[in-house]
Write an enzyme that holds these catalytic residues in place. Structure first.
Site, PDB file in Angstrom:
ATOM      1  N   ARG A 134       0.806  -1.216   0.000  1.00 62.25           N
ATOM      2  CA  ARG A 134       0.000   0.000   0.000  1.00 62.25           C
ATOM      3  C   ARG A 134       0.843   1.272   0.000  1.00 62.25           C
ATOM      4  O   ARG A 134       0.485   2.273  -0.620  1.00 62.25           O
ATOM      5  CB  ARG A 134      -0.905  -0.014   1.244  1.00 62.25           C
ATOM      6  CG  ARG A 134      -1.631   1.276   1.548  1.00 62.25           C
ATOM      7  CD  ARG A 134      -2.341   1.197   2.898  1.00 62.25           C
ATOM      8  NE  ARG A 134      -1.423   0.864   3.978  1.00 62.25           N
ATOM      9  CZ  ARG A 134      -0.628   1.738   4.602  1.00 62.25           C
ATOM     10  NH1 ARG A 134      -0.643   3.009   4.240  1.00 62.25           N
ATOM     11  NH2 ARG A 134       0.162   1.355   5.580  1.00 62.25           N
ATOM     12  N   GLU A 138       1.296   4.237  24.897  1.00 59.45           N
ATOM     13  CA  GLU A 138       0.347   3.844  23.849  1.00 59.45           C
ATOM     14  C   GLU A 138      -0.657   2.836  24.372  1.00 59.45           C
ATOM     15  O   GLU A 138      -1.866   2.960  24.121  1.00 59.45           O
ATOM     16  CB  GLU A 138       1.089   3.270  22.641  1.00 59.45           C
ATOM     17  CG  GLU A 138       0.138   2.899  21.510  1.00 59.45           C
ATOM     18  CD  GLU A 138       0.756   1.983  20.468  1.00 59.45           C
ATOM     19  OE1 GLU A 138       0.547   2.226  19.268  1.00 59.45           O
ATOM     20  OE2 GLU A 138       1.433   1.001  20.857  1.00 59.45           O
ATOM     21  N   TRP A 142       2.115   7.765  16.522  1.00 58.99           N
ATOM     22  CA  TRP A 142       0.925   7.843  15.681  1.00 58.99           C
ATOM     23  C   TRP A 142       0.843   9.160  14.914  1.00 58.99           C
ATOM     24  O   TRP A 142      -0.120   9.397  14.179  1.00 58.99           O
ATOM     25  CB  TRP A 142      -0.339   7.675  16.529  1.00 58.99           C
ATOM     26  CG  TRP A 142      -0.663   6.252  16.864  1.00 58.99           C
ATOM     27  CD1 TRP A 142      -0.246   5.543  17.957  1.00 58.99           C
ATOM     28  CD2 TRP A 142      -1.479   5.359  16.097  1.00 58.99           C
ATOM     29  NE1 TRP A 142      -0.752   4.260  17.924  1.00 58.99           N
ATOM     30  CE2 TRP A 142      -1.510   4.116  16.802  1.00 58.99           C
ATOM     31  CE3 TRP A 142      -2.180   5.476  14.904  1.00 58.99           C
ATOM     32  CZ2 TRP A 142      -2.221   3.016  16.334  1.00 58.99           C
ATOM     33  CZ3 TRP A 142      -2.896   4.374  14.442  1.00 58.99           C
ATOM     34  CH2 TRP A 142      -2.903   3.159  15.150  1.00 58.99           C
ATOM     35  N   TYR A 167      -8.078   1.341  17.736  1.00 59.29           N
ATOM     36  CA  TYR A 167      -8.053   0.324  18.792  1.00 59.29           C
ATOM     37  C   TYR A 167      -8.850   0.662  20.044  1.00 59.29           C
ATOM     38  O   TYR A 167      -9.685  -0.123  20.497  1.00 59.29           O
ATOM     39  CB  TYR A 167      -6.601   0.030  19.181  1.00 59.29           C
ATOM     40  CG  TYR A 167      -5.765  -0.512  18.059  1.00 59.29           C
ATOM     41  CD1 TYR A 167      -5.801  -1.867  17.716  1.00 59.29           C
ATOM     42  CD2 TYR A 167      -4.933   0.330  17.330  1.00 59.29           C
ATOM     43  CE1 TYR A 167      -5.035  -2.354  16.670  1.00 59.29           C
ATOM     44  CE2 TYR A 167      -4.162  -0.155  16.283  1.00 59.29           C
ATOM     45  CZ  TYR A 167      -4.217  -1.498  15.963  1.00 59.29           C
ATOM     46  OH  TYR A 167      -3.462  -1.982  14.931  1.00 59.29           O
ATOM     47  N   ARG A 195     -13.789 -20.396  26.632  1.00 59.00           N
ATOM     48  CA  ARG A 195     -13.003 -20.260  25.399  1.00 59.00           C
ATOM     49  C   ARG A 195     -13.411 -19.010  24.623  1.00 59.00           C
ATOM     50  O   ARG A 195     -13.162 -18.894  23.430  1.00 59.00           O
ATOM     51  CB  ARG A 195     -13.176 -21.514  24.541  1.00 59.00           C
ATOM     52  CG  ARG A 195     -12.618 -22.784  25.202  1.00 59.00           C
ATOM     53  CD  ARG A 195     -12.707 -23.992  24.283  1.00 59.00           C
ATOM     54  NE  ARG A 195     -14.074 -24.454  24.108  1.00 59.00           N
ATOM     55  CZ  ARG A 195     -14.671 -25.378  24.875  1.00 59.00           C
ATOM     56  NH1 ARG A 195     -14.005 -25.918  25.891  1.00 59.00           N
ATOM     57  NH2 ARG A 195     -15.909 -25.747  24.648  1.00 59.00           N
ATOM     58  N   ARG A 196     -14.055 -18.074  25.348  1.00 57.98           N
ATOM     59  CA  ARG A 196     -14.572 -16.868  24.703  1.00 57.98           C
ATOM     60  C   ARG A 196     -13.932 -15.587  25.244  1.00 57.98           C
ATOM     61  O   ARG A 196     -14.519 -14.509  25.143  1.00 57.98           O
ATOM     62  CB  ARG A 196     -16.094 -16.801  24.882  1.00 57.98           C
ATOM     63  CG  ARG A 196     -16.807 -18.018  24.285  1.00 57.98           C
ATOM     64  CD  ARG A 196     -18.307 -17.950  24.503  1.00 57.98           C
ATOM     65  NE  ARG A 196     -18.967 -19.147  23.994  1.00 57.98           N
ATOM     66  CZ  ARG A 196     -20.298 -19.348  24.033  1.00 57.98           C
ATOM     67  NH1 ARG A 196     -21.086 -18.424  24.568  1.00 57.98           N
ATOM     68  NH2 ARG A 196     -20.810 -20.462  23.555  1.00 57.98           N
ATOM     69  N   CYS A 246      -3.735  -3.431  12.637  1.00 52.81           N
ATOM     70  CA  CYS A 246      -2.754  -4.459  12.274  1.00 52.81           C
ATOM     71  C   CYS A 246      -2.814  -5.609  13.264  1.00 52.81           C
ATOM     72  O   CYS A 246      -2.847  -6.766  12.872  1.00 52.81           O
ATOM     73  CB  CYS A 246      -1.355  -3.862  12.220  1.00 52.81           C
ATOM     74  SG  CYS A 246      -1.132  -2.638  10.917  1.00 52.81           S
ATOM     75  N   ARG A 259      -2.625  -9.278  11.537  1.00 53.39           N
ATOM     76  CA  ARG A 259      -2.817  -9.489  10.092  1.00 53.39           C
ATOM     77  C   ARG A 259      -1.636  -8.975   9.285  1.00 53.39           C
ATOM     78  O   ARG A 259      -1.302  -9.508   8.231  1.00 53.39           O
ATOM     79  CB  ARG A 259      -4.099  -8.794   9.618  1.00 53.39           C
ATOM     80  CG  ARG A 259      -4.024  -7.288   9.706  1.00 53.39           C
ATOM     81  CD  ARG A 259      -5.105  -6.560   8.926  1.00 53.39           C
ATOM     82  NE  ARG A 259      -4.910  -5.119   9.040  1.00 53.39           N
ATOM     83  CZ  ARG A 259      -4.175  -4.388   8.204  1.00 53.39           C
ATOM     84  NH1 ARG A 259      -3.577  -4.946   7.173  1.00 53.39           N
ATOM     85  NH2 ARG A 259      -4.044  -3.092   8.392  1.00 53.39           N
ATOM     86  N   SER A 260      -1.022  -7.878   9.767  1.00 55.96           N
ATOM     87  CA  SER A 260       0.055  -7.215   9.038  1.00 55.96           C
ATOM     88  C   SER A 260       1.132  -6.839  10.035  1.00 55.96           C
ATOM     89  O   SER A 260       0.843  -6.182  11.037  1.00 55.96           O
ATOM     90  CB  SER A 260      -0.481  -5.959   8.331  1.00 55.96           C
ATOM     91  OG  SER A 260       0.569  -5.245   7.694  1.00 55.96           O
ATOM     92  N   ASP A 315       4.941  -5.220  10.430  1.00 54.08           N
ATOM     93  CA  ASP A 315       6.171  -4.530  10.038  1.00 54.08           C
ATOM     94  C   ASP A 315       7.259  -5.043  10.978  1.00 54.08           C
ATOM     95  O   ASP A 315       7.380  -4.605  12.123  1.00 54.08           O
ATOM     96  CB  ASP A 315       5.952  -3.019  10.184  1.00 54.08           C
ATOM     97  CG  ASP A 315       7.207  -2.189   9.951  1.00 54.08           C
ATOM     98  OD1 ASP A 315       8.304  -2.769   9.816  1.00 54.08           O
ATOM     99  OD2 ASP A 315       7.092  -0.952   9.939  1.00 54.08           O
ATOM    100  N   HIS A 361       6.416  -8.913   7.207  1.00 58.32           N
ATOM    101  CA  HIS A 361       7.218  -8.348   6.127  1.00 58.32           C
ATOM    102  C   HIS A 361       8.322  -7.437   6.642  1.00 58.32           C
ATOM    103  O   HIS A 361       8.214  -6.817   7.697  1.00 58.32           O
ATOM    104  CB  HIS A 361       6.333  -7.568   5.146  1.00 58.32           C
ATOM    105  CG  HIS A 361       5.407  -6.591   5.809  1.00 58.32           C
ATOM    106  ND1 HIS A 361       4.132  -6.945   6.209  1.00 58.32           N
ATOM    107  CD2 HIS A 361       5.562  -5.282   6.155  1.00 58.32           C
ATOM    108  CE1 HIS A 361       3.541  -5.906   6.762  1.00 58.32           C
ATOM    109  NE2 HIS A 361       4.397  -4.882   6.753  1.00 58.32           N
ATOM    110  N   ILE A 362       9.367  -7.369   5.846  1.00 62.15           N
ATOM    111  CA  ILE A 362      10.440  -6.398   6.043  1.00 62.15           C
ATOM    112  C   ILE A 362      10.404  -5.443   4.856  1.00 62.15           C
ATOM    113  O   ILE A 362      10.449  -5.883   3.698  1.00 62.15           O
ATOM    114  CB  ILE A 362      11.812  -7.087   6.134  1.00 62.15           C
ATOM    115  CG1 ILE A 362      11.862  -8.029   7.342  1.00 62.15           C
ATOM    116  CG2 ILE A 362      12.930  -6.050   6.222  1.00 62.15           C
ATOM    117  CD1 ILE A 362      13.121  -8.891   7.389  1.00 62.15           C
ATOM    118  N   ALA A 375       6.859   3.619   7.066  1.00 61.09           N
ATOM    119  CA  ALA A 375       6.066   3.644   5.837  1.00 61.09           C
ATOM    120  C   ALA A 375       4.638   4.021   6.189  1.00 61.09           C
ATOM    121  O   ALA A 375       3.980   3.332   6.959  1.00 61.09           O
ATOM    122  CB  ALA A 375       6.103   2.276   5.153  1.00 61.09           C
TER     123      ALA A 375
END
Length: 314
Positions: A21, A58, A80, A144, A176-177, A196, A216-217, A219, A257-258, A313
């Site tokens: 992105r 944070e 941020w 969040y 389990r919830r 993320c 999910r993502s 850095d 990812h890097i 980024a």
């Protein structure tokens, strides 16, 4: 923190080259898990200095349900700022120098970086001094803190997921919830940055609290060290609130990812030997974790290698 260094090595060796992105480009793998035994020390990265004060402020910002960078800027926490700054420079009310793709351009041009720094200073000062400006450009949308503490329900009320989980842990620890999600499909488009770290679940066994995060993502150079420490701290805080000991933090990554402009930094870090982990101290003066301030949380015995700078980024 050998698990983290192994993650870096795995991406460098096996990662797929992908666009992203931000236009920066990455090396990426999909589906990776690390486990940290929180009884053996606090998992704050030692192969480069990682700012624990920023992690603490944070996380407390999240816990209070806050979504405005004004609170963080007042604590000299700027992690941020770029996303709020982007909102301002893309608005009709901004009349300064062209800030198109400011993150990428600044990383490649020192003179432009100075211009960005000047505009960022103006932005931060206005956020702190101008209530209307802070309301318009400091708020990041329903990120969040909003989802954790005030998830909007269909009947117009809201759900405090975090309080509900704490009550569940206290009254039904074998459930389990014990789940909190930040990924709200109906509000993702209103967020400055879609979550993320999207979903976490608690687990109790032998009077110990463990936490698993699905991210999910990831850095890996800049973000993941913060995420590991933040959710380890969250596990400690929720354990304290529920009168439990700590167990494991399990970190499950989707797209790990890097960035292409972090490769040199990662390789430098891989030449460094990990050092002993520090220990976490939480003040006993406050009864509830929701009363804590940044100065109530500290680490002892932290002796990291020097910081390694890298561009973010946006």
């Amino acid at each position: 923190m050998d698990q983290y260094l192994q993650l870096c090595q795995t991406i460098l060796a096996n990662g797929a080259v992908k666009d992203d992105r931000t236009g920066t480009g990455t090396k990426s793998i999909f589906g990776y898990q690390m486990r940290f035994d929180l009884t053996k020390g606090f998992p704050l990265l030692t192969t480069k200095r990682t700012a624990m004060r920023l992690i603490v402020s944070e996380l407390l910002w999240f816990l209070k349900g806050d979504t405005n960078v004004r609170t963080l800027i007042a604590e000299n926490n700027h992690i941020w700022d770029e996303w709020a700054f982007e909102k301002w420079v893309k608005s009709e009310n901004y009349n300064g120098p062209d800030m198109t793709d400011f993150g990428l351009r600044a990383a490649q041009d020192e003179a432009f970086q100075q211009i960005v720094d000047e505009q960022m200073t103006i932005f931060r000062e206005r956020i702190l001094s101008d209530d209307e400006f802070a309301k318009s450009y400091g708020d990041l949308g329903p990120v969040y803190g909003r989802q954790w503490r005030s998830w909007p329900s269909a009947d117009g009320s809201s759900i405090d997921q975090l309080k509900n989980v704490i009550n569940s842990l206290k009254n039904n620890p074998d459930s389990r919830r014990h789940i909190v999600t930040a990924w709200n499909p109906s509000e993702v488009d209103q967020m400055a940055l879609p979550p993320c770290h999207t979903f976490f679940q608690f687990y109790v066994a032998d009077n110990k609290l463990s936490c698993q995060l699905y991210q999910r993502s990831a850095d890996v150079f800049l973000g993941v060290p913060f995420n590991i420490a933040s959710y380890a701290l969250l596990t400690h805080l929720i354990a304290r609130e529920c009168n439990l000991e700590v167990g494991e933090f399990v970190h499950t990554l989707g797209d790990a990812h890097i960035y292409s402009n972090h490769m040199d930094q990662v390789n430098e870090q891989l030449t460094r030997e990990p050092r002993d982990l520090p220990t976490l101290t939480i003040s006993s003066e406050k009864e509830s974790i929701f009363e804590l301030v940044t100065s109530d949380i500290s680490i002892e015995g932290y002796n990291p290698h020097p910081r390694i700078k890298a561009p973010i980024a946006v």
